[in-house]
Write an enzyme that holds these catalytic residues in place. Structure first.
Site, PDB file in Angstrom:
ATOM      1  N   PRO A   2       0.833  -1.194   0.000  1.00 42.46           N
ATOM      2  CA  PRO A   2       0.000   0.000   0.000  1.00 42.46           C
ATOM      3  C   PRO A   2       0.875   1.254   0.000  1.00 42.46           C
ATOM      4  O   PRO A   2       1.913   1.296   0.665  1.00 42.46           O
ATOM      5  CB  PRO A   2      -0.810  -0.126   1.292  1.00 42.46           C
ATOM      6  CG  PRO A   2      -0.176  -1.203   2.088  1.00 42.46           C
ATOM      7  CD  PRO A   2       0.615  -2.044   1.165  1.00 42.46           C
ATOM      8  N   GLU A   3       0.475   2.245  -0.778  1.00 45.28           N
ATOM      9  CA  GLU A   3       1.219   3.497  -0.866  1.00 45.28           C
ATOM     10  C   GLU A   3       0.433   4.594  -0.152  1.00 45.28           C
ATOM     11  O   GLU A   3      -0.567   4.328   0.520  1.00 45.28           O
ATOM     12  CB  GLU A   3       1.497   3.822  -2.330  1.00 45.28           C
ATOM     13  CG  GLU A   3       2.334   2.742  -3.017  1.00 45.28           C
ATOM     14  CD  GLU A   3       2.703   3.072  -4.454  1.00 45.28           C
ATOM     15  OE1 GLU A   3       2.680   4.256  -4.833  1.00 45.28           O
ATOM     16  OE2 GLU A   3       3.013   2.129  -5.212  1.00 45.28           O
TER      17      GLU A   3
END
Length: 286
Positions: A2-3
């Site tokens: 996840p960013e």
């Protein structure tokens, strides 16, 4: 992994459901979830029980809950970590490694299938980039493009002083945090510029435009709940984001560029992949 947009979606959900409330009992399952806590999971659970959550913070991909007593619970999502707010009556998920009792017979659950994530209780210290307080373990992480503390002219100057590929600089958390592989490819496509161009040979305008596009695309992704390629990337209610439908570069190899029609390509980059248009983003000559 996840960013920034995906982590911010989780932060907002936790802020809405947990901030201003006090944990009841806290249960940790297994050793890995507390491996960053030297005294072990039992001690960590005891120190978290009955603590009030004052705020939910984030810098780049790092997420934390500010607790009473000038400490923060840093939550490492890793590759598959989820924070879910659910009824206490629901069965515990197979990969739930931490459960925090909340008022109203609700629970905050940390679910992590691949077990790369975990919890860490640390003190809050002064932020060297601004006037706020941050967890002691992230003082080396630079502000991200969505923060008030982000100083874009300073970041541009720092990048131009280095002889490094632009994409590598975008992923350098000591320069700017939160930009991962997906949004770096998207920002480079929008500029447009190839990620292998050296920062000391680019104008300040090009680097600044790329950073602007990184912020722009991450705000757009945030508005769509982030980018979810599988069921592991969800918000606190278990819903997936849908920005993957709007991607122009990442994962688009073999498809026509939406700007010029040339087929997009994928190239190896730092044990991962880069995606670009060979016409709009020509590789630099060596």
């Amino acid at each position: 992994m996840p960013e920034l947009p995906e982590v911010e979606v989780v932060r907002r959900g936790v802020a809405a459901h947990v901030v201003g409330r006090r944990f009841g009992a806290v249960e940790l399952y297994g050793e890995r979830v507390a491996r960053r806590h030297e005294s072990g999971p039992a001690d960590l659970a005891a120190r978290l029980a009955q603590r009030e959550v004052l705020a939910a913070g984030r810098r780049g991909k790092y997420l934390w809950l500010v607790l009473d007593g000038d400490e923060a619970l840093v939550i490492h999502l890793g590759m598959s970590g989820q924070l879910l707010v659910e009824s206490a009556e629901l069965p515990r998920e197979k990969h739930a490694h931490a459960i925090f009792e909340l008022p109203g017979e609700m629970q905050l659950r940390f679910v992590d299938q691949r077990t790369f994530g975990g919890l860490q209780l640390v003190e809050l210290v002064a932020d060297r980039f601004g006037d706020s307080m941050v967890p002691a373990v992230i003082t080396h992480i630079a502000p991200d493009p969505l923060e008030d503390a982000f100083d874009q002219p300073a970041v541009v100057r720092a990048m131009r002083k280095r002889h490094t590929a632009l994409k590598r600089a975008l992923l350098d958390q000591s320069l700017v945090s939160g930009i991962g592989n997906i949004y770096a490819d998207e920002a480079l496509w929008r500029t447009p510029v190839h990620g292998e161009r050296f920062t000391d040979r680019l104008t300040a305008r090009i680097i600044a435009e790329t950073l602007d596009h990184a912020a722009e695309v991450m705000r757009e992704a945030l508005g769509q709940g982030g980018t979810s390629f599988d069921a592991l990337y969800v918000n606190v209610n278990g819903a997936s984001g849908y920005f993957d439908r709007s991607l122009n570069a990442y994962g688009q190899q073999g498809r026509p560029c939406r700007r010029c029609g040339t087929l997009m390509v994928r190239e190896a980059f730092m044990n991962r992949s880069s995606h670009s248009c060979p016409h709009c983003q020509p590789r630099p000559r060596r």
